[in-house]
Design a protein around this motif. Sequence first.
Motif: not given
Length: 189
Positions: A38-42, A75-80, A101-110
């Motif tokens: 498998p490829p590496a993931t954060p 929380v998973d991943g980095e950046g966008a 299951l709620l899924i949220l994406r991190q934005g610039p401020t919220d």
Amino acid sequence: MRLIPPASLLAPLALALAGCSPVVERAPAAVEAGAAGPPATPAASAASAIDPTLVAKITEILGDNATGTRWVSVVDGEGAGRVALVYLTGMNWCGTGGCNLLILRQGPTDWEQVGNVSRVSTPVRVLNTATNGLPDIGVTVSGGGGPPAYEAKMAFDGRAYPRFPSDEPLIDAFGRVVITDAAIPPPAA
């Protein structure tokens, strides 16, 4: 108005998050034979324990249903591509087919909600693939009078994850288990 979760919800959450450690799942041996791996993931992290903006957003989404709701987030991943997976349990969020299951994406401020998936059972996995910049998610679908339990792939369409898991089972996908039954805090005494 900002809603703050009752202290009785935060203590079990912190304990549940402290016990969360991602488990690497491998694809079946038939797939591994010809694959380089498998490829590496954060790595997943229990960032909601230290991210008050995420806790505030979850509480805002829960609204009046915050009382009596138990939840665990990873929380998973980095950046966008950074997302929070929030598994909700309790009378308002679960049925015979599973829980939300709620899924949220991190934005610039919220944090921004990009999914509210129904009929999800544990375990929940973050797959080593992504669609439209966000990770694909493997969710267990079971109960509700449907077929035997299977795992479905949830892919981001550029605006949101689908409301209901696919009817097609996910086969031979690499990923990590990030939410299990053991991670969910027990009901308040």
